[in-house]
Design an enzyme around this catalytic site. Structure first.
Site, PDB file in Angstrom:
ATOM      1  N   GLU A 127      -3.210   7.651  -4.561  1.00 36.83           N
ATOM      2  CA  GLU A 127      -3.130   6.374  -3.858  1.00 36.83           C
ATOM      3  C   GLU A 127      -2.881   5.218  -4.821  1.00 36.83           C
ATOM      4  OE1 GLU A 127      -6.838   4.386  -2.554  1.00 36.83           O
ATOM      5  OE2 GLU A 127      -6.014   4.501  -0.529  1.00 36.83           O
ATOM      6  N   TYR A 182       0.841  -1.201   0.000  1.00 36.53           N
ATOM      7  CA  TYR A 182       0.000   0.000   0.000  1.00 36.53           C
ATOM      8  C   TYR A 182       0.872   1.247   0.000  1.00 36.53           C
ATOM      9  CZ  TYR A 182      -3.392   3.537   1.247  1.00 36.53           C
ATOM     10  OH  TYR A 182      -4.173   4.662   1.230  1.00 36.53           O
TER      11      TYR A 182
END
Ligand code: GDP
Ligand code: MN
Length: 386
Positions: free
Chosen positions: A197, A109
């Site tokens: 992101e 992530y």
């Protein structure tokens, strides 16, 4: 403003973020052709909506032939996808992205967000990607690394290395990872993002480090500096009421309650929503007509509020400063007449010419209630729709 995954990948690629080869499509035939054009044994057909969680909702499908790609596309186009980010109404899929498939070794992530308390962008990284970062933040916050980006100097090389290490990358992969992080931060700063992101960032079986997914949001106040981003605006993904409001320079945000609020100034809007909640009600929106709204804007604001079928009653709470209370009253009266208003309406005015404003409202012969304080106004509208 948000954009689609494929658009974010196009932008990020320009800043050096490694992404897969892919082709955006709008029909099943195009998807069939795209599979052949990519010429890979494995491809991924991905629904393009402005929301994450598509994988779990069936919006991301691995396919191994052009025919399979076509049938997946036929199923997805026009389908309403409900993910944990779309809300219960979901989003209708109008575009697909066909991308060369990868063999995934690890999912990581990585994100950059504007952190107001840090007064700078912050890089967030976790070695466990693909999953909901919110869950990880709850269960094991120490698994998430945070690095503040210097607003002028940008991300420092040592930070990039530390992030790569936190992600469990070694050797050439650590170098590639640090470079990816640096590229993402550059894109974030250069394009005035509020979020960039990559979830997941992956390590492939072949040892490549790249972005498998991409999500970008932009600061709307800076969009005038980025015509290339503005072109990516997809009105299909926006609330029609918000689009209509922008045309008249009104700020409108849809919420899920049932009291329509017409307010001037963001601070007063927040206070109004708080007091409504306090009195047991729930606001249907946040409509800010601004400091210097005129009669026409008030009328348009009314129409927008009434076009929301969840609205059961209206609360007008306006402070007459630049805009005088009698002008607002005239606007409210004209709008109520023009729209044939039948819902309960409570008006609370304060400020310049307030007496005249109240007099106009009282004498207009409309079915409305006036209130002197915000407390009283909120109480009245909550009672009126009960
Ligand atoms: P999201 O669910 O909307 O966040 O969509 P993503 O693009 O993140 O995809 C969801 C999941 O699908 C990923 O976490 C992967 O596990 C899987 N996935 C996506 N692309 C590929 C691929 O090329 N190969 C494989 N094996 N899995 C993929
Ligand atoms: Mn994702």
């Amino acid at each position: 403003m948000n954009i689609h995954e494929y658009q974010a990948k196009q932008l990020l690629a320009k800043f050096g973020v490694p992404v897969g080869k892919g082709i955006p499509c709008t029909t099943a035939d195009e998807v069939h052709k795209a599979f052949d054009t990519l010429g890979e044994p494995l491809a991924v057909v991905k629904a393009q909506i402005h929301a994450g969680g598509r994988g779990k909702a069936g919006g991301v499908k691995l396919v191994r032939s052009a025919d399979e790609a076509r049938s997946v596309a036929e199923e997805l186009i026009g389908k309403t996808l409900v993910t944990h980010q779309t809300g219960p109404d979901g989003r209708v899929v109008k575009q697909l992205y066909v991308e060369a498939g990868c063999d995934i070794e690890r999912e990581l992530y990585l994100a950059v967000v504007m952190d107001r308390s840090a007064q700078a962008p912050v890089v967030i990284a976790a070695a466990e990607g693909g999953v909901d970062i919110e869950e990880l933040a709850d269960s094991r916050p120490e698994a998430i690394a945070h690095h503040r980006v210097h607003p002028v100097k940008g991300l420092q090389a040592f930070q990039g290395r530390a992030i790569a290490k936190h992600l469990g990358l070694r050797g050439a992969q650590a170098k590639a990872g640090a470079k990816l992080v640096a590229s993402l931060v550059k894109a974030f700063m250069a394009l005035d993002c509020s979020l960039a992101e990559i979830n997941p960032m992956i390590v492939t079986k072949g040892g490549e480090v790249k972005a498998l997914d991409a999500k970008m949001s932009f600061d709307s106040n800076a969009l005038f500096r980025h015509p290339e981003v503005m072109e990516f605006r997809d009105l299909n993904e926006e609330d029609p009421k918000e689009i209509e409001a922008k045309k008249f320079d009104l700020s409108y945000i849809a919420l899920d309650g049932n009291i329509g609020c017409m307010v001037n100034g963001a601070g007063l809007a927040m206070a109004t929503m708080d007091v409504i909640q306090l009195k047991g009600g729930s606001p249907a929106n946040f409509l800010d007509v601004g400091g210097g709204a005129n009669r026409e804007q008030v009328t348009n604001a009314f129409k927008i509020l009434l076009s929301d079928k969840n609205v059961k009653g209206l609360l007008v709470n306006i402070f007459g400063g630049i805009m005088k209370c009698d002008t607002i009253a005239e606007g409210v009266i004209a709008a109520a007449k023009e729209t044939g208003l039948s819902l309960p309406l409570v008006v609370r005015l304060e400020g310049t010419n307030v007496e005249l404003g109240r007099k106009l409202l009282d004498e207009a012969g409309l079915n409305l209630q006036t209130a002197v304080s915000l407390d009283e106004a909120a109480e009245k509208i909550v009672k009126a729709i009960a």
